[in-house]
Structure formats: structure tokens, C-alpha cells
Design a protein around this motif. Structure first.
Motif, PDB file in Angstrom:
ATOM      1  N   ARG A  19      19.771   9.240   9.047  1.00 50.69           N
ATOM      2  CA  ARG A  19      19.434   7.818   8.119  1.00 50.69           C
ATOM      3  C   ARG A  19      18.783   8.310   6.091  1.00 50.69           C
ATOM      4  NH1 ARG A  19      16.360   3.723  11.552  1.00 50.69           N
ATOM      5  NH2 ARG A  19      15.798   2.622   9.328  1.00 50.69           N
ATOM      6  N   PRO A  20      19.207   7.827   5.210  1.00 52.48           N
ATOM      7  CA  PRO A  20      19.037   8.303   4.113  1.00 52.48           C
ATOM      8  C   PRO A  20      17.005   7.781   4.127  1.00 52.48           C
ATOM      9  CG  PRO A  20      20.386   7.644   3.332  1.00 52.48           C
ATOM     10  CD  PRO A  20      20.054   7.259   4.857  1.00 52.48           C
ATOM     11  N   LEU A  21      15.921   8.572   3.254  1.00 56.47           N
ATOM     12  CA  LEU A  21      14.769   8.421   3.113  1.00 56.47           C
ATOM     13  C   LEU A  21      14.494   7.212   2.601  1.00 56.47           C
ATOM     14  CD1 LEU A  21      12.386   9.191   2.551  1.00 56.47           C
ATOM     15  CD2 LEU A  21      12.418  10.294   0.920  1.00 56.47           C
ATOM     16  N   ALA A  22      15.775   6.551   1.990  1.00 59.53           N
ATOM     17  CA  ALA A  22      15.432   5.130   1.523  1.00 59.53           C
ATOM     18  C   ALA A  22      16.078   4.341   2.299  1.00 59.53           C
ATOM     19  CB  ALA A  22      16.426   4.553   0.045  1.00 59.53           C
ATOM     20  N   ASP A  23      16.687   4.254   2.714  1.00 57.51           N
ATOM     21  CA  ASP A  23      16.992   2.907   4.285  1.00 57.51           C
ATOM     22  C   ASP A  23      15.449   3.588   5.266  1.00 57.51           C
ATOM     23  OD1 ASP A  23      18.577   1.033   5.807  1.00 57.51           O
ATOM     24  OD2 ASP A  23      18.833   3.585   6.972  1.00 57.51           O
ATOM     25  N   ARG A  24      15.306   4.305   6.191  1.00 56.26           N
ATOM     26  CA  ARG A  24      13.857   4.862   6.427  1.00 56.26           C
ATOM     27  C   ARG A  24      12.390   4.269   6.065  1.00 56.26           C
ATOM     28  NH1 ARG A  24      13.893  10.764   6.765  1.00 56.26           N
ATOM     29  NH2 ARG A  24      11.881  10.543   8.195  1.00 56.26           N
ATOM     30  N   LEU A  25      12.418   4.243   5.026  1.00 51.01           N
ATOM     31  CA  LEU A  25      11.175   3.733   4.372  1.00 51.01           C
ATOM     32  C   LEU A  25      11.594   1.546   3.462  1.00 51.01           C
ATOM     33  CD1 LEU A  25       8.974   5.453   3.637  1.00 51.01           C
ATOM     34  CD2 LEU A  25       9.834   5.751   0.776  1.00 51.01           C
ATOM     35  N   ARG A  26      12.104   1.576   4.161  1.00 53.78           N
ATOM     36  CA  ARG A  26      12.692  -0.274   3.890  1.00 53.78           C
ATOM     37  C   ARG A  26      11.317  -0.332   4.812  1.00 53.78           C
ATOM     38  NH1 ARG A  26      17.406  -2.358   2.118  1.00 53.78           N
ATOM     39  NH2 ARG A  26      18.824  -0.441   3.130  1.00 53.78           N
ATOM     40  N   PRO A  27      10.982  -1.699   3.536  1.00 53.48           N
ATOM     41  CA  PRO A  27       9.883  -2.316   3.897  1.00 53.48           C
ATOM     42  C   PRO A  27      10.689  -3.442   5.611  1.00 53.48           C
ATOM     43  CG  PRO A  27      10.020  -2.507   1.264  1.00 53.48           C
ATOM     44  CD  PRO A  27      11.079  -1.699   1.835  1.00 53.48           C
ATOM     45  N   ALA A  28       8.907  -3.710   6.416  1.00 54.07           N
ATOM     46  CA  ALA A  28       9.523  -4.577   7.005  1.00 54.07           C
ATOM     47  C   ALA A  28       8.913  -5.716   7.257  1.00 54.07           C
ATOM     48  CB  ALA A  28       8.665  -3.142   8.271  1.00 54.07           C
ATOM     49  N   ARG A  29       8.044  -6.435   6.072  1.00 57.96           N
ATOM     50  CA  ARG A  29       7.972  -7.021   5.519  1.00 57.96           C
ATOM     51  C   ARG A  29       7.535  -7.887   4.357  1.00 57.96           C
ATOM     52  NH1 ARG A  29       3.587  -5.404   8.084  1.00 57.96           N
ATOM     53  NH2 ARG A  29       2.300  -5.688   6.559  1.00 57.96           N
ATOM     54  N   LEU A  30       7.916  -8.537   3.792  1.00 58.10           N
ATOM     55  CA  LEU A  30       8.160  -9.084   2.279  1.00 58.10           C
ATOM     56  C   LEU A  30       7.052  -8.672   1.852  1.00 58.10           C
ATOM     57  CD1 LEU A  30       9.492 -12.978   2.272  1.00 58.10           C
ATOM     58  CD2 LEU A  30      10.313 -10.442   1.051  1.00 58.10           C
ATOM     59  N   ASP A  31       5.374  -8.848   1.999  1.00 62.14           N
ATOM     60  CA  ASP A  31       4.536  -8.066   1.174  1.00 62.14           C
ATOM     61  C   ASP A  31       4.089  -6.684   1.266  1.00 62.14           C
ATOM     62  OD1 ASP A  31       3.791  -7.516   3.865  1.00 62.14           O
ATOM     63  OD2 ASP A  31       2.680  -9.025   3.879  1.00 62.14           O
ATOM     64  N   GLU A  32       5.176  -5.982   2.022  1.00 64.41           N
ATOM     65  CA  GLU A  32       5.372  -4.354   2.178  1.00 64.41           C
ATOM     66  C   GLU A  32       6.151  -4.230   0.590  1.00 64.41           C
ATOM     67  OE1 GLU A  32       6.705  -2.855   5.291  1.00 64.41           O
ATOM     68  OE2 GLU A  32       4.258  -3.203   6.472  1.00 64.41           O
ATOM     69  N   VAL A  33       6.385  -5.104   0.508  1.00 66.03           N
ATOM     70  CA  VAL A  33       7.370  -4.806  -1.030  1.00 66.03           C
ATOM     71  C   VAL A  33       6.564  -4.286  -2.137  1.00 66.03           C
ATOM     72  CG1 VAL A  33       9.569  -5.760  -2.460  1.00 66.03           C
ATOM     73  CG2 VAL A  33       9.719  -6.187  -0.366  1.00 66.03           C
ATOM     74  N   ILE A  34       7.702  -3.604  -2.561  1.00 68.16           N
ATOM     75  CA  ILE A  34       6.825  -2.925  -4.183  1.00 68.16           C
ATOM     76  C   ILE A  34       6.785  -3.401  -5.078  1.00 68.16           C
ATOM     77  CG2 ILE A  34       6.100  -1.075  -5.742  1.00 68.16           C
ATOM     78  CD1 ILE A  34       6.331   1.201  -3.118  1.00 68.16           C
ATOM     79  N   GLY A  35       5.990  -4.396  -6.621  1.00 73.19           N
ATOM     80  CA  GLY A  35       6.822  -4.800  -7.570  1.00 73.19           C
ATOM     81  C   GLY A  35       7.735  -6.175  -6.726  1.00 73.19           C
ATOM     82  N   GLN A  36       7.412  -7.172  -8.106  1.00 68.05           N
ATOM     83  CA  GLN A  36       8.654  -8.004  -8.197  1.00 68.05           C
ATOM     84  C   GLN A  36       7.909  -9.384  -7.646  1.00 68.05           C
ATOM     85  OE1 GLN A  36      11.098  -7.316  -9.620  1.00 68.05           O
ATOM     86  NE2 GLN A  36      11.591  -5.260  -9.434  1.00 68.05           N
ATOM     87  N   GLN A  37       6.484  -8.860  -7.993  1.00 69.96           N
ATOM     88  CA  GLN A  37       5.576 -10.187  -7.842  1.00 69.96           C
ATOM     89  C   GLN A  37       5.505 -11.625  -8.423  1.00 69.96           C
ATOM     90  OE1 GLN A  37       2.959 -10.333  -4.860  1.00 69.96           O
ATOM     91  NE2 GLN A  37       4.017  -8.827  -4.565  1.00 69.96           N
ATOM     92  N   GLN A  38       6.884 -11.264  -9.724  1.00 65.88           N
ATOM     93  CA  GLN A  38       6.915 -12.226  -9.635  1.00 65.88           C
ATOM     94  C   GLN A  38       8.635 -13.262  -9.692  1.00 65.88           C
ATOM     95  OE1 GLN A  38       8.190  -9.232 -10.642  1.00 65.88           O
ATOM     96  NE2 GLN A  38      10.985  -9.949 -10.761  1.00 65.88           N
ATOM     97  N   VAL A  39       8.554 -12.501  -8.374  1.00 62.85           N
ATOM     98  CA  VAL A  39       9.472 -13.523  -7.489  1.00 62.85           C
ATOM     99  C   VAL A  39       8.777 -14.284  -6.056  1.00 62.85           C
ATOM    100  CG1 VAL A  39      11.570 -13.642  -9.184  1.00 62.85           C
ATOM    101  CG2 VAL A  39      11.387 -11.748  -6.615  1.00 62.85           C
ATOM    102  N   LEU A  40       7.762 -12.700  -5.663  1.00 67.99           N
ATOM    103  CA  LEU A  40       7.771 -12.907  -4.571  1.00 67.99           C
ATOM    104  C   LEU A  40       6.320 -13.311  -4.053  1.00 67.99           C
ATOM    105  CD1 LEU A  40       8.963  -9.656  -3.223  1.00 67.99           C
ATOM    106  CD2 LEU A  40       9.368 -11.505  -2.435  1.00 67.99           C
ATOM    107  N   GLY A  41       4.833 -13.476  -5.175  1.00 66.18           N
ATOM    108  CA  GLY A  41       3.748 -13.731  -5.415  1.00 66.18           C
ATOM    109  C   GLY A  41       3.819 -15.356  -4.969  1.00 66.18           C
TER     110      GLY A  41
END
Length: 437
Positions: free
Chosen positions: A18-40
């Protein structure tokens, strides 16, 4: 039996690469980096999730900013079955299978979150096919697009979905992602601090691109930390995001035009260079720079248009890359020229008046009378030849008889238009004097 359209990574064997991007995919919304304008907490998605009323959504943003990841996590947060398709590879038969499976799932008490990547690539009929299934609750649609939804998606679809804009990741966001990758890999990259900054810059706001670069760096065998020069020798910088027929094109030409209008030569040169670096056709830029001279400078500096046309002709003679310098010279000229849109405004007002007044005839005294019949009708009668009039100005009215005299052209008190204002005032005074005679 696994669902035909189940594309979740956990459906793969643990031993599958599995590519690194897939292995590092967040498991929860609060683990997403950035995009607080839609996730806050007070953001659109935060409010929807807290209220338990998630609606259909279209994510609009550049590649590698988390559109797919957030869609997956929304399905997890709302206990919806996640199905992912791509508009590039899916047609009507695939859509029918997706809708039928979602209907069956719904009859069994489970909802479906359908994530459609590159949704703008579906045609109108395909986009319309989503509508009844969105309305009856068979699917909750989450679309993703890199193109402006206002131009690419049907109004009917947009009226049933909320558009949320995802931003390119900042340098701090990418640095956090880099640190998270090193934690997962249990090793630090063999890079100096300046080289780490250069690696982040190479990703150009794209998290997936950064992780792909990280995978390349981790494969290198080196005993010392590499600096920025060594890094750039081994890696190619990611191409700037730019589509000559899409948003990138129109965003940058808008920035260039407004920088010229704002008399900022440095910003003008920057956006000009950005477009050239992205592969824009210099002839397109030559045409647009000439347009700026006509629209935003006009008669405040009559030489601006000539300077642009001369630069355009110089480019045609020299070609690239030497000819771009002539265009840059014209760009600086128009940026620093006095600005006036008086002629542009007058032209638009005249066009509007022409539409409103329809087919009003010119006054008879300025009509030609080549035949006796036309002379009998009064054509040309009473025309005053201006060269024979005092001061070469008769002051006659040249508008239709049933039309009040308007004023379209209102020159500004800048550049050569100061002289035009003097001339306009001069003829207005003479016209008033002639009207008294």
C-alpha cells in the motif's frame, strides 16, 4: 459476500503493498490535517455532524487536499456504507449497479454514502441520474471536483448539494504531514532542515504529492543528510497546478489584469511569470495585455496601446524565449501608465442606449440627399458645414430628433485625458453659445 463496489483499504489483505499516502490515511475526522474551515466545530460539516443531519456535498479543491479521505470519514462518522466511483471510469451501466445496490442496502436498513471522484466529468444526463436517488434517500452524494462547480455541474444537482471549498495545504500543514510520515516509518528523512523546507515547497500544497516524494527519499541510501541542492538534483519539482482551459488559467489572468489595473508592476510581472512558467501561450498574454491598455488606460495614455502592439510584433519576430522580454516591457508600461476606463464605460453606455432606442432615424439635416426625391423629403436640409462655421464648430445636434442628448464620455483628470477634458468642456461651451444664436 463483499460488495462489488467496496473499495475500502481494509478490504485488502494485510500483506498487500500500500502506498504511504494510503497507510497514513486518518482514521477519524479530527486527525485530518488542515481544512478547519469545513471541519471545525462551527464549520458547515461540524454543524451538520453535531446535528446529525448530514446532507449531500460537493468538495471543490485542488488535488491532494483530502477530498477522498474526508468522504470516507464522513461515512464512518454517520454509519453509512461507503461506495467510491470515479466519473472517469464509470458509465450508465456502473451507475445503475450502484443505485440498485444502494436500494437493496436501504431496504435492509443501511444508508449509502456515494463518493464520486471527478464528478464534473459526468455529462448532464449522468448528473441528472443522481437526482431521484438523492431525493428519496437512496444515496447521500459526496462529489469531488477540481473544477469550478458553477460551470461544470448542473444547477439541479447543485441545488441539492452544498459546495464546500477545500484549500491547498499550507507549508505548516505539509510539515505536520511530513512529521506524521516519519513517525509511521519510524525514521527521520536524511535531509537537513533547509532541505525539508525545500521538499515541502516541491509538493506545492498537495499532501499526496508530498508523501510520494517522501517515499522516494526514504529509498535512498546515504550516510549524510542531504541539503537543498542535492535534494533538487535527485527530485524533480512538481509541476504547478495549472489548466489552460480551467480555473487556474482564469484565476491567474484575473490576478494579472487586476495587478495592472492597480498600477503594481511587481505583482504584474509575478503573475505574468507564473503563467509563463505554467506553459501559457505568450500570444495569449500579448493579446490580454493589449486589452488591458484599451480597457483600463484608454486615452489617459494613447501610447499604451501602441507600446503593447509593438511588443506583440516584437515577440512574433523574436519568438521565445527572447520575445517574452518585450511583453514584460509592455506590461511594466501599462502597469505604470495613468488609468482611465472612461472610453470603456462610454462605449458600454452607448451600446446600451443603442439597444434601448431601437430604430430611431438620424436627424434629416445630416442625411445625404443624392436624389431629388430625398431632397424633397428634407434630407440634408439645414446642415451646417463645420469647416465653414466660426471656430470650425457648428454646434448642431447629431442625435435622433426624439432622443434627449446624453453624455457617455466622461474623461478622468489623469494623464492625457486631462487634455481631453479641456477639449470636451471647450466644445460644450461653444455648443451652449450656438444654441443661443
Amino acid at each position: 459476500m463483499a460488495d462489488l463496489f467496496d473499495t475500502a483499504p481494509d478490504a485488502l489483505p494485510d500483506t498487500a503493498p500500500r502506498p504511504l499516502a494510503d497507510r497514513l490515511r486518518p482514521a477519524r475526522l479530527d486527525e485530518v490535517i488542515g481544512q478547519q474551515q469545513v471541519l471545525g466545530p462551527e464549520s458547515p460539516l461540524g454543524v451538520m455532524l453535531s446535528a446529525g443531519t448530514l446532507g449531500s456535498i460537493v468538495f471543490w479543491g485542488p488535488p491532494g487536499v483530502g477530498k477522498t479521505t474526508i468522504a470516507r470519514l464522513l461515512a464512518d462518522a454517520t454509519d453509512l456504507y461507503f461506495v467510491q466511483i470515479s466519473a472517469i471510469f464509470s458509465g450508465v451501466p456502473e451507475l445503475r449497479k450502484v443505485f440498485d445496490a444502494a436500494k437493496l442496502r436501504r431496504s435492509q436498513g443501511r444508508g449509502t454514502l456515494l463518493f464520486v471522484d471527478e464528478i464534473h466529468r459526468f455529462n448532464k444526463a449522468q448528473q441528472d441520474s443522481f437526482l431521484p436517488h438523492m431525493e428519496d434517500g437512496t444515496i447521500l452524494l459526496v462529489g469531488a471536483t477540481t473544477e469550478n462547480p458553477s460551470f461544470e455541474l448542473n444547477k439541479a444537482l447543485l441545488s441539492r448539494a452544498q459546495v464546500l471549498v477545500l484549500d491547498r495545504l499550507s507549508a505548516d500543514n505539509l510539515s505536520d504531514l511530513l512529521t506524521r510520515a516519519e513517525t509511521l516509518l519510524d525514521r527521520e528523512l536524511p535531509l537537513t532542515q533547509p532541505a525539508r523546507a525545500a521538499l515541502v515547497e516541491m509538493a506545492d500544497g498537495d499532501g499526496r504529492a508530498l508523501l510520494n516524494l517522501v517515499e522516494q527519499v526514504t529509498s535512498w541510501k546515504t550516510d549524510t543528510d542531504l541539503g537543498p541542492d542535492a535534494l533538487k538534483t535527485r527530485l524533480m519539482k512538481r509541476a504547478a497546478q495549472y489548466d489552460k482551459s480551467g480555473d487556474g488559467h482564469y484565476n491567474l489572468i484575473s490576478a494579472l489584469h487586476k495587478s495592472v489595473r492597480g498600477s503594481d508592476p511587481d505583482a504584474s510581472l509575478y503573475w505574468f511569470a507564473r503563467m509563463l512558467e505554467a506553459g501559457e501561450d505568450p500570444r495569449y498574454l500579448a493579446r490580454r495585455i493589449t486589452r488591458m491598455a484599451v480597457e483600463d488606460i484608454g486615452l489617459a495614455d494613447p501610447q499604451a496601446q501602441t507600446a503593447c502592439l509593438d511588443a506583440w510584433q516584437t515577440y512574433e519576430r523574436l519568438g521565445s524565449p527572447e520575445g517574452e522580454l518585450a511583453l514584460a516591457q509592455a506590461l511594466v508600461y501599462v502597469a505604470l501608465a495613468p488609468k482611465s476606463n472612461a472610453t470603456y464605460t462610454a462605449y458600454k453606455a452607448a451600446r446600451k442606449a443603442a439597444k434601448q432606442t431601437g430604430s430611431l432615424m438620424p436627424p434629416k439635416h445630416i442625411l445625404n440627399a443624392p436624389t431629388d426625391l430625398m431632397k424633397d423629403q428634407g434630407y440634408g436640409k439645414g446642415y451646417a458645414y463645420d469647416h465653414d462655421a466660426k471656430e470650425g464648430f457648428s454646434g448642431q445636434d447629431y442625435f435622433p430628433e426624439d432622443m434627449d442628448r446624453p453624455q457617455f464620455y466622461d474623461p478622468v483628470d489623469r494623464g492625457f485625458e486631462r487634455e481631453m477634458r479641456k477639449r470636451l468642456d471647450y466644445y460644450a461651451r461653444l455648443r451652449a453659445e450656438r444654441a443661443k444664436d
